[in-house]
Motif scaffolding. Sequence first.
Motif, PDB file in Angstrom:
ATOM      1  N   LEU A 288       0.802  -1.229   0.006  1.00  0.00           N
ATOM      2  CA  LEU A 288      -0.074  -0.099   0.170  1.00  0.00           C
ATOM      3  C   LEU A 288       0.950   1.306  -0.075  1.00  0.00           C
ATOM      4  N   THR A 289       0.462   2.249  -0.889  1.00  0.00           N
ATOM      5  CA  THR A 289       1.406   3.482  -0.978  1.00  0.00           C
ATOM      6  C   THR A 289       0.440   4.826  -0.924  1.00  0.00           C
ATOM      7  N   PRO A 290       0.261   5.552   0.420  1.00  0.00           N
ATOM      8  CA  PRO A 290      -0.419   6.306   0.545  1.00  0.00           C
ATOM      9  C   PRO A 290       0.312   7.771  -0.076  1.00  0.00           C
ATOM     10  N   GLU A 291      -0.118   8.811  -0.653  1.00  0.00           N
ATOM     11  CA  GLU A 291       0.422   9.686  -1.189  1.00  0.00           C
ATOM     12  C   GLU A 291      -0.407  11.221  -0.937  1.00  0.00           C
ATOM     13  N   LEU A 292       0.472  12.392  -0.545  1.00  0.00           N
ATOM     14  CA  LEU A 292      -0.142  13.617  -0.149  1.00  0.00           C
ATOM     15  C   LEU A 292       0.495  14.417  -1.015  1.00  0.00           C
ATOM     16  N   THR A 293      -0.478  15.198  -1.807  1.00  0.00           N
ATOM     17  CA  THR A 293       0.115  16.241  -2.911  1.00  0.00           C
ATOM     18  C   THR A 293      -0.284  17.637  -2.607  1.00  0.00           C
TER      19      THR A 293
ATOM     20  N   PRO B 246      -5.240  20.237  -2.956  1.00  0.00           N
ATOM     21  CA  PRO B 246      -4.584  19.235  -2.485  1.00  0.00           C
ATOM     22  C   PRO B 246      -5.139  17.842  -2.613  1.00  0.00           C
ATOM     23  N   LEU B 247      -4.456  16.935  -2.731  1.00  0.00           N
ATOM     24  CA  LEU B 247      -4.886  15.355  -2.912  1.00  0.00           C
ATOM     25  C   LEU B 247      -4.253  14.571  -2.011  1.00  0.00           C
ATOM     26  N   LEU B 248      -5.155  13.349  -1.582  1.00  0.00           N
ATOM     27  CA  LEU B 248      -4.621  12.567  -0.958  1.00  0.00           C
ATOM     28  C   LEU B 248      -5.103  11.331  -1.539  1.00  0.00           C
TER      29      LEU B 248
END
Length: 57
Positions: free
Chosen positions: A32-37, A47-49
Motif C-alpha cells: 500500500l502506498t499513501p500519497e499526499l500532494t 490538495p490531493l490524498l
Amino acid sequence: MKADNVEIKGSETEPLDLSFSASYRIASNLTLTPELTYGLNDDAGAPLLSLRAAWKF
C-alpha cells in the motif's frame, strides 16, 4: 503572456506541487502506498490524498 494583444492572467508561472509518499508492505504480495500532494503556487491543483494498492499474483 499575451495572445492577440490580450494579456492572459495567471499564465506566467507553471503549476508546482510537492508530494510525499511511503510504501508499506502489508504482506509478501500486497503493498500500500499513501500519497499526499499539495500545490505550492496559485496555478497548482487542489490538495490531493491518494492510496495505491499493488497486489502480486
